[in-house]
Design a protein around this motif. Structure first.
Motif, short mmCIF file in Angstrom:
data_model
loop_
_atom_site.label_atom_id
_atom_site.label_comp_id
_atom_site.label_asym_id
_atom_site.label_seq_id
_atom_site.Cartn_x
_atom_site.Cartn_y
_atom_site.Cartn_z
N SER A 263 -38.07 -60.18 -29.00
CA SER A 263 -38.43 -61.27 -29.55
C SER A 263 -38.06 -61.81 -31.14
N LEU A 264 -38.47 -60.81 -31.76
CA LEU A 264 -37.71 -60.74 -33.24
C LEU A 264 -36.61 -61.23 -33.59
N ALA A 265 -35.70 -60.66 -32.49
CA ALA A 265 -34.36 -60.74 -32.55
C ALA A 265 -33.94 -62.15 -32.28
N THR A 266 -34.61 -62.76 -31.06
CA THR A 266 -34.28 -64.04 -30.49
C THR A 266 -34.78 -64.99 -31.49
N LEU A 267 -35.86 -64.83 -32.20
CA LEU A 267 -36.34 -65.75 -33.36
C LEU A 267 -35.30 -65.97 -34.49
N LYS A 268 -34.81 -64.63 -34.77
CA LYS A 268 -33.98 -64.42 -36.08
C LYS A 268 -32.85 -64.99 -35.73
N ASN A 269 -32.14 -64.81 -34.77
CA ASN A 269 -30.74 -65.30 -34.56
C ASN A 269 -30.75 -67.06 -34.09
N TYR A 270 -31.88 -67.12 -33.48
CA TYR A 270 -31.68 -68.82 -32.98
C TYR A 270 -32.65 -69.74 -33.65
N GLY A 271 -33.79 -69.11 -33.61
CA GLY A 271 -34.87 -70.02 -34.33
C GLY A 271 -34.64 -70.33 -35.93
N THR A 272 -34.09 -69.22 -36.77
CA THR A 272 -33.77 -69.59 -38.06
C THR A 272 -32.56 -70.61 -38.05
N ARG A 273 -31.43 -70.23 -37.13
CA ARG A 273 -30.35 -71.50 -37.28
C ARG A 273 -30.82 -72.68 -36.88
N LEU A 274 -31.93 -72.82 -35.93
CA LEU A 274 -32.37 -74.33 -35.84
C LEU A 274 -32.86 -74.97 -37.04
N ILE A 275 -33.56 -74.06 -37.62
CA ILE A 275 -34.12 -74.83 -38.80
C ILE A 275 -33.33 -74.85 -40.02
N GLY A 276 -32.63 -73.79 -40.44
CA GLY A 276 -31.85 -73.45 -41.54
C GLY A 276 -30.60 -74.18 -41.69
N ALA A 277 -29.96 -74.44 -40.66
CA ALA A 277 -28.47 -75.15 -40.84
C ALA A 277 -28.73 -76.55 -41.26
N ILE A 320 -42.84 -56.90 -44.06
CA ILE A 320 -41.39 -56.59 -43.64
C ILE A 320 -40.73 -57.74 -42.80
N MET A 321 -41.71 -58.26 -41.79
CA MET A 321 -41.11 -59.31 -41.05
C MET A 321 -41.05 -60.34 -41.55
N ILE A 322 -41.66 -60.86 -42.64
CA ILE A 322 -41.69 -62.06 -43.42
C ILE A 322 -40.29 -62.15 -44.40
N LEU A 323 -40.14 -60.70 -44.98
CA LEU A 323 -38.87 -60.41 -45.62
C LEU A 323 -37.55 -60.75 -44.71
N MET A 324 -37.76 -60.14 -43.37
CA MET A 324 -36.58 -60.10 -42.55
C MET A 324 -36.38 -61.55 -42.17
N PHE A 325 -37.34 -62.49 -41.83
CA PHE A 325 -37.13 -63.68 -41.70
C PHE A 325 -36.55 -64.54 -42.76
N ALA A 326 -36.96 -64.14 -43.80
CA ALA A 326 -36.54 -65.01 -45.16
C ALA A 326 -35.08 -64.67 -45.37
N VAL A 327 -34.80 -63.57 -45.31
CA VAL A 327 -33.39 -63.30 -45.67
C VAL A 327 -32.37 -63.67 -44.50
N ALA A 328 -33.11 -63.73 -43.23
CA ALA A 328 -32.06 -64.30 -42.10
C ALA A 328 -32.09 -65.86 -42.17
N LEU A 329 -33.10 -66.43 -42.77
CA LEU A 329 -33.02 -67.93 -42.80
C LEU A 329 -32.02 -68.21 -43.73
N VAL A 330 -32.06 -67.78 -45.02
CA VAL A 330 -31.11 -67.92 -46.01
C VAL A 330 -29.63 -67.92 -45.56
N ASP A 331 -29.52 -66.60 -44.77
CA ASP A 331 -28.09 -66.24 -44.23
C ASP A 331 -27.62 -67.30 -43.62
N VAL A 332 -28.30 -67.54 -42.31
CA VAL A 332 -27.64 -68.51 -41.29
C VAL A 332 -27.62 -70.05 -41.88
#
Length: 426
Positions: A263-277, A320-332
């Motif tokens: 579930s974390l992977a799905t949110l990281k890959n798709y959820g951050t893309r929908l918001i960040g890009a 750790i979750m917060i930092l993972m989503f933060a770096v993923a959001l910036v990267d996407v």
């Protein structure tokens, strides 16, 4: 109304992009079903993707030449139709290993040769120089929507069809084929390049511009800025590609369930893309795209250092979750708008296809080919905590490489006193 037409055109391109890569990567969603339906061994199934990637790499640079020589819209339509035909053939010969290899090689060509550079060039052609980040960000966000929509539909179809996994998987094949056909028709009827925007980019009247010569197109390969840009893309996409190892870290080392990790992977890959890009697209058009990438690398490096410094313990799960989503959001966010940088660094729109192709060859193909085997060997040779620390250090190194290249690019642009270097606002 005009902006609505542009948005709809970008949406059509994004949905076609999403549909082109569903079948080649079907094993990521339906692995067990693929094994049962095809009768192939695990090695054979893995080799089908190897053949696909090999065809993609061969097609990358020629894709840039085609994008600069021919109408991108026509190329997208031809690619979509070819992909539809190959998908039907893959369905008809689902238990023939030789024909499956032929189809996957063909899809590697159809999804890259007349598609990869043309689709990004098509996106750039719907807006002015000042709107490039906006539309690239929108494209990336819509691509995320399309990927989720098609895959959830595929899961629904698979669950609804009775008669066993073979019949269910054939239903998925049909859905994937139809998605590429429908998306192709959407591009054919809804996408239209903005001639006035193109004229504004070129500083000329709204008259069709003569296509670049082959010599002019390949001259792009000698431009230092384009090579720098290619390694910036390597830093962004290399991290994105390798960050798939962030989520199994949660289940292997931190002890969370596989379902939770997935579930974390799905949110990281798709959820951050929908918001960040989309947000990134709006911001980078205001402050300058190279400057945006520079700030993005700084933030990503800081977050990644914080992630690495966290103890490998379930007690630190939340930070750790917060930092993972933060770096993923910036990267996407950077990934979504990275190709808009091409316009700002002074590459003429008439040869931008080749610039995209070179950056893709270095920034996309190399990470896809080498990172997974390297990281796999690291995991095999070390105990889990040590292995993941090494992998995370490699990911940090890619961000630092991108940052250094971005700094050099920014300094060159400042020294050249290019208007684009000032990051004009609309």
């Amino acid at each position: 109304m005009k902006n609505t037409r542009k948005i709809v055109g970008v949406l059509a391109c994004a949905f076609l992009y999403s549909s082109m890569y569903l079948l080649p990567y079907i094993k990521y969603i339906f692995y067990d079903a693929v094994v049962e339906a095809t009768g192939f061994t695990n090695t054979q199934i893995g080799f089908t993707l190897t053949v696909y990637i090999a065809a993609s790499i061969i097609s990358t640079l020629p894709s840039g030449w085609l994008a600069d020589k021919f109408d991108p819209k026509k190329l997208l339509v031809y690619s979509g139709l070819a992909h539809f035909v190959l998908s039907i053939l893959a369905l008809l010969f689902i238990r023939s290993y030789v024909m499956t290899l032929v189809c996957f090689f063909g899809m590697g060509v159809s999804s890259v040769l007349a598609f990869w550079s043309p689709v990004f060039k098509a996106v750039s052609m719907v807006g002015t120089q000042e709107e490039q980040g906006k539309y690239y960000g929108l494209f990336e966000g819509c691509n995320g929507i399309g990927s989720m929509l098609f895959n959830f539909l595929a899961l629904w179809v698979y669950g609804r069809i009775t008669g066993g996994s073979v019949a269910a998987l054939k239903g998925v094949y049909i859905l994937y084929a139809c998605s590429s056909l429908v998306s192709t028709l959407l591009v054919a009827f809804l996408y239209k390049a903005d001639e006035h925007a193109l004229a504004a980019q070129e500083g000329k009247s709204a008259q069709p511009k003569k296509k670049a010569t082959t010599k002019e197109i390949f001259a792009v390969l000698k431009m230092p800025k384009v090579w720098l840009f290619s390694f910036i893309v390597f830093g962004v996409y290399g991290f994105y590609c390798g960050s798939s190892y962030l989520t199994p870290y949660f289940s292997t080392v931190l002890g969370v369930s596989v379902v939770f990790s997935g579930s974390l992977a799905t949110l990281k890959n798709y959820g951050t893309r929908l918001i960040g890009a989309p947000i990134a697209g709006a911001i980078c058009d205001k402050i300058g795209r190279v400057k945006f990438m520079l700030i993005g690398f700084i933030l990503a490096i800081v977050f990644m250092i914080g992630f690495i410094m966290m103890p490998a313990s379930g007690s630190a799960l939340i930070p750790i979750m917060i930092l993972m989503f933060a770096v993923a959001l910036v990267d996407v966010s950077m990934k979504g708008v990275q190709f808009s940088v091409i316009d700002e660094i002074g590459v003429d729109p008439s040869v931008s296809g080749m610039a995209i192709a070179l950056a893709s060859l270095i920034g996309f193909n190399i990470p896809d080919l080498v990172l997974h085997p390297i990281f796999g060997s690291i995991l095999d040779a070390n105990e889990p905590v040590a292995a993941y620390k090494i992998i995370f250090a490699c990911l940090l190194g890619m961000l630092i490489l991108g940052f250094v290249c971005c700094v050099i690019m920014y300094v060159i642009m400042k020294k050249s006193k290019s208007p684009a270097a000032e990051g004009k606002t609309v």
